[in-house]
Design an enzyme around this catalytic site. Structure first.
Site, mmCIF file in Angstrom:
data_model
loop_
_atom_site.group_PDB
_atom_site.id
_atom_site.type_symbol
_atom_site.label_atom_id
_atom_site.label_comp_id
_atom_site.label_asym_id
_atom_site.label_seq_id
_atom_site.Cartn_x
_atom_site.Cartn_y
_atom_site.Cartn_z
ATOM 1 N N CYS A 293 127.825 -38.305 -28.748
ATOM 2 C CA CYS A 293 127.277 -36.951 -28.626
ATOM 3 C C CYS A 293 128.310 -35.833 -28.801
ATOM 4 O O CYS A 293 127.996 -34.824 -29.447
ATOM 5 C CB CYS A 293 126.502 -36.792 -27.323
ATOM 6 S SG CYS A 293 127.289 -37.462 -25.862
ATOM 7 N N ARG B 100 133.717 -49.321 -24.985
ATOM 8 C CA ARG B 100 133.703 -49.098 -23.536
ATOM 9 C C ARG B 100 134.551 -50.175 -22.864
ATOM 10 O O ARG B 100 134.452 -51.357 -23.205
ATOM 11 C CB ARG B 100 132.274 -49.165 -22.993
ATOM 12 C CG ARG B 100 131.302 -48.224 -23.713
ATOM 13 C CD ARG B 100 131.006 -46.983 -22.947
ATOM 14 N NE ARG B 100 130.170 -46.061 -23.724
ATOM 15 C CZ ARG B 100 128.861 -45.921 -23.564
ATOM 16 N NH1 ARG B 100 128.223 -46.660 -22.666
ATOM 17 N NH2 ARG B 100 128.188 -45.046 -24.278
ATOM 18 N N GLN C 227 125.677 -47.942 -31.480
ATOM 19 C CA GLN C 227 124.467 -47.295 -30.984
ATOM 20 C C GLN C 227 123.681 -46.679 -32.144
ATOM 21 O O GLN C 227 124.277 -46.114 -33.067
ATOM 22 C CB GLN C 227 124.820 -46.196 -29.982
ATOM 23 C CG GLN C 227 125.423 -46.702 -28.686
ATOM 24 C CD GLN C 227 125.687 -45.568 -27.717
ATOM 25 O OE1 GLN C 227 126.314 -44.571 -28.064
ATOM 26 N NE2 GLN C 227 125.203 -45.714 -26.496
ATOM 27 N N ASP D 129 122.203 -43.841 -32.462
ATOM 28 C CA ASP D 129 122.270 -42.646 -31.624
ATOM 29 C C ASP D 129 121.738 -41.437 -32.370
ATOM 30 O O ASP D 129 122.130 -41.184 -33.518
ATOM 31 C CB ASP D 129 123.732 -42.391 -31.242
ATOM 32 C CG ASP D 129 123.896 -42.023 -29.782
ATOM 33 O OD1 ASP D 129 122.872 -41.825 -29.111
ATOM 34 O OD2 ASP D 129 125.042 -41.933 -29.326
ATOM 35 N N HIS E 174 120.734 -37.145 -31.785
ATOM 36 C CA HIS E 174 120.758 -35.962 -30.938
ATOM 37 C C HIS E 174 119.933 -34.887 -31.614
ATOM 38 O O HIS E 174 120.151 -34.573 -32.788
ATOM 39 C CB HIS E 174 122.193 -35.497 -30.689
ATOM 40 C CG HIS E 174 122.974 -36.506 -29.907
ATOM 41 N ND1 HIS E 174 123.730 -37.487 -30.505
ATOM 42 C CD2 HIS E 174 123.063 -36.729 -28.564
ATOM 43 C CE1 HIS E 174 124.272 -38.258 -29.574
ATOM 44 N NE2 HIS E 174 123.877 -37.832 -28.396
ATOM 45 N N LYS F 121 116.683 -38.313 -17.392
ATOM 46 C CA LYS F 121 116.380 -39.162 -18.544
ATOM 47 C C LYS F 121 115.139 -40.004 -18.288
ATOM 48 O O LYS F 121 114.784 -40.298 -17.148
ATOM 49 C CB LYS F 121 117.559 -40.064 -18.894
ATOM 50 C CG LYS F 121 117.884 -41.122 -17.848
ATOM 51 C CD LYS F 121 119.074 -41.981 -18.288
ATOM 52 C CE LYS F 121 119.428 -43.013 -17.211
ATOM 53 N NZ LYS F 121 120.585 -43.842 -17.594
ATOM 54 N N HIS G 299 119.310 -36.207 -26.071
ATOM 55 C CA HIS G 299 120.009 -37.435 -26.443
ATOM 56 C C HIS G 299 118.981 -38.555 -26.545
ATOM 57 O O HIS G 299 118.103 -38.673 -25.694
ATOM 58 C CB HIS G 299 121.023 -37.849 -25.368
ATOM 59 C CG HIS G 299 122.044 -36.805 -25.034
ATOM 60 N ND1 HIS G 299 123.386 -36.971 -25.262
ATOM 61 C CD2 HIS G 299 121.917 -35.580 -24.455
ATOM 62 C CE1 HIS G 299 124.048 -35.911 -24.831
ATOM 63 N NE2 HIS G 299 123.173 -35.055 -24.341
#
Length: 660
Positions: A353, A382, A400, A402, A404, A487, A533
């Protein structure tokens, strides 16, 4: 002495009863064999508890969650007693109930062996049959230290009483936050002390009330979860209200083991975890690469249809970027240590992000561009401790899917509504259909969350309304929000009923503020966008593992690495099948021919082990007639299918993403 008036509260009825002083909860529920404890004034009590005037008493059934916890905690005590009877040198750690079972930690000179566990289980069965009584008594810190002088870990817990969260996971079952208690295991006939443990309770009345249990495995575990502390030996077990339920659980575990993605990944040659790379880092083999490519390709096409724009960002950045976003102070422990060069600290990317915010900020934005939907298959890293790394489901490097979304506040409700529908529809396309939603909100007492109360209230309520429109169960998760916003998590159940967290959708008013993101509104003013997100798979690797276990390796044809394999009856039929495979490949199908020296039945077994959807078998009759025969994964067969019809049938199953 005056009579005692109590109220017995059940799910569907409320009864006032007058009893004599000294009446116990066991007396109130005499003859109700499934009642194992009582809830009095909201607190769990042993059945030996003497009820007081005016109290409200509720029976606790063994099959309830509280009842299961009591059963399992009691069984953990029996296991600890058995261990110390067999291994007097063993020192006690903690022994809480956990999901589907229990564990107990021991300080032992040597690790437990499988033979040791068999001996412990046999001793537990002896103790269970003795019918020892669990007896609670209140003690003081000083008296407990004297009684447990030879149990160093219990002494440490006494010192942490009132701060059990600091003690260890499960330590609350030992000391709690109130008065200190010890539970004695007393001989059923003589009342003599057989064993004792520091414990908050409650417990079953006797060991005979434990219906069914089994020890599962042993493992190493650090005391209080810290690598700085001694390493103890942990024994895991499971306990259930009946032998049938225990058997069902063990059958479930056996099926889960059969579906374990790590095992299937090796058997089907999909991926591996080379030791040279380190824990939690996978490589995908060609067959696994095909499955992953198909997953990504279909997702990419659906996102393109939904007006997402694809971006790419680096795997590393200056540390300052994650300070601006707020991730570094909140998630520092989950990030790899900094790398230093050019006299600056750099970090491996742990989330996408912040970099997407830089894409947004690269030039001025108009309200006419919003909602702006950015998407990336972004690999992140991670730092998971080696003890919690678990195949593809919890790894150190993963990709991911991902996205946004940047929109106005006015657009936010509709965007969340359509986004959640998009997410659920796409998950259904991959074969998942049983969902519930979880709404994670802020803990007002915690200081980890940033932003104004009004912002959180607006974001939370808008998410709640979008979730409720889906008509799915909505489960609250207090305190589970991200530091920047609430979330919605999509929980999906697989083929054997396990729940997996899939997609997450988060509303964020904070990062746009921290990055100074703006758009020019219709009136010419500068406004701050809302940032949403969204990770649909969560991570491609984890989603791969979930699907692999959901299908037990038998992917639907559109995802299968090999969609069909030609199996000749004899060598003379190989050229015919090679031509069939060529025509299939011209249609974009993945078809191989097994021209090995193996006998036909061995080739069929190999195809079954490889979980290939279509086996295309050809002998003289088929070759002379211009046909083929299909054999399916379930063993059924379809003979004499014209070649063009057979090709069309495979193509249709693939196109429709059907399971065969």
């Amino acid at each position: 002495m005056s009579d005692v008036r109590v109220i017995i509260q059940r799910v569907s009825e409320r009864e006032e009863r007058v009893v004599t002083p000294g009446t116990t909860a066991a007396d109130l529920f005499s003859g109700e064999r499934t009642v194992v404890a009582a809830r009095v004034g909201g607190e769990l009590k042993d059945l030996a508890y003497q009820v007081q005037d005016g109290e409200q008493v509720e029976p606790v059934e063994i099959s309830s969650q509280d009842g299961l916890n009591i059963l399992r905690h009691s069984t953990a005590h029996v296991m600890a007693q058995a261990v110390q009877e067999l291994f007097p040198e063993a020192k006690l750690g903690i022994g809480p109930p956990i999901r589907d079972g229990f564990y107990y930690d021991f300080d032992m000179p040597e690790p437990f062996t499988p033979e040791d566990l068999k001996r412990v289980e046999k001793k537990m069965q002896e103790i269970q049959k003795r019918g020892q009584r669990f007896a609670r008594r209140v003690t003081t810190d000083e008296a407990a230290r004297e009684e447990l002088a030879d149990e160093p870990y219990k002494l440490e817990l006494i010192g942490l009483k009132g701060n059990a969260a600091q003690a260890a996971e499960g330590a609350d079952a030992e000391v709690g936050g109130g008065e200190l208690t010890i539970y004695d295991n007393l001989d059923a006939k003589t009342g003599e002390l057989c064993w004792k443990d520091l414990c908050r309770g409650p417990h079953l009345p006797t060991t005979r009330a434990i219906p069914a249990f089994k020890l599962m495995r042993s493992a190493a575990a650090y005391w209080r979860g810290s690598e700085k502390n001694p390493q103890l030996q942990r024994i895991y077990g499971t306990a259930w209200p009946s032998k049938d339920e225990l058997k069902a659980h063990l059958d479930f575990l056996a099926e889960a083991e059969r579906r374990d993605h790590r095992k299937l990944g090796n058997e089907l040659d999909l991926f591996s975890f080379p030791e040279e790379l380190g824990p939690g880092l996978a490589v995908f083999h060609p067959k696994g690469g095909i499955v992953r490519r198909e997953m990504e390709t279909y997702s990419r096409r659906r996102h393109e249809d939904a007006d997402y724009q694809f971006v790419n960002t680096p795997h590393i950045s200056k540390e300052r970027l994650f300070e601006i976003s707020g991730h570094l102070p909140s998630y520092a422990e989950a990030m790899f240590p900094p790398l230093q060069f050019d006299e600056q600290n750099y970090r491996l990317k742990a989330m996408n992000c912040p970099m997407h915010n830089l894409v947004y900020k690269a030039r001025g934005r108009s309200y006419r561009e919003l909602p702006l939907r950015l998407f990336e298959f972004g690999t992140v890293y991670r730092y998971e401790k080696s003890g919690v790394v678990h195949g593809l489901t919890r790894s150190r490097g993963f990709t991911q899917d991902d996205s946004h979304i940047y929109c106005t506040k006015e657009q936010m409700p509709q965007e969340l509504d359509s986004l959640l529908t998009f997410v659920l529809d796409l998950l259904r396309d991959y074969g998942l259909h049983d969902f519930e939603l979880e709404l994670s909100t802020r803990d007002p007492e915690s200081d980890k969350f940033i932003g104004e109360d009004a912002e959180w209230e607006e974001a939370t309520e808008t998410l709640r309304q979008a979730a409720e429109k889906q008509g799915l169960p909505l489960v609250p998760d207090p305190g589970g929000a991200a530091y920047y916003g609430p979330k919605i998590s999509v929980q999906a159940r697989d083929a054997i009923g396990r729940s997996w967290q899939m997609s997450t959708i988060q509303v964020d008013f904070q990062q746009p503020k921290r990055f100074g993101l703006e758009y020019t509104a219709a009136d010419g003013s500068k406004q701050q966008p809302v940032m949403i997100h969204r990770a649909l798979f969560g991570s491609i690797e984890r989603f791969f593992a979930v699907l692999l276990e959901h299908y037990a390796g038998a992917f639907p044809a559109w995802l299968a690495p090999v969609q069909a394999v030609g199996i000749p009856v004899g060598d003379s039929h190989v050229p015919y099948l090679e031509e069939f495979a060529r025509k299939a490949r011209d249609r974009g199908l993945r078809v191989d021919v097994d021209s090995s020296a193996d006998r036909m039945q061995k080739k069929i077994r190999n195809a079954q082990k490889g979980k290939i959807p279509f086996m295309v078998i050809v002998g003289d009759d088929d070759m002379n007639a211009g046909t083929v025969s299909f054999r399916y994964r379930d063993g059924s067969q379809e003979n004499g299918i014209p070649v063009d019809e057979a090709l069309a049938k495979i193509a249709k199953v693939v196109e429709e993403r059907a399971q065969v």
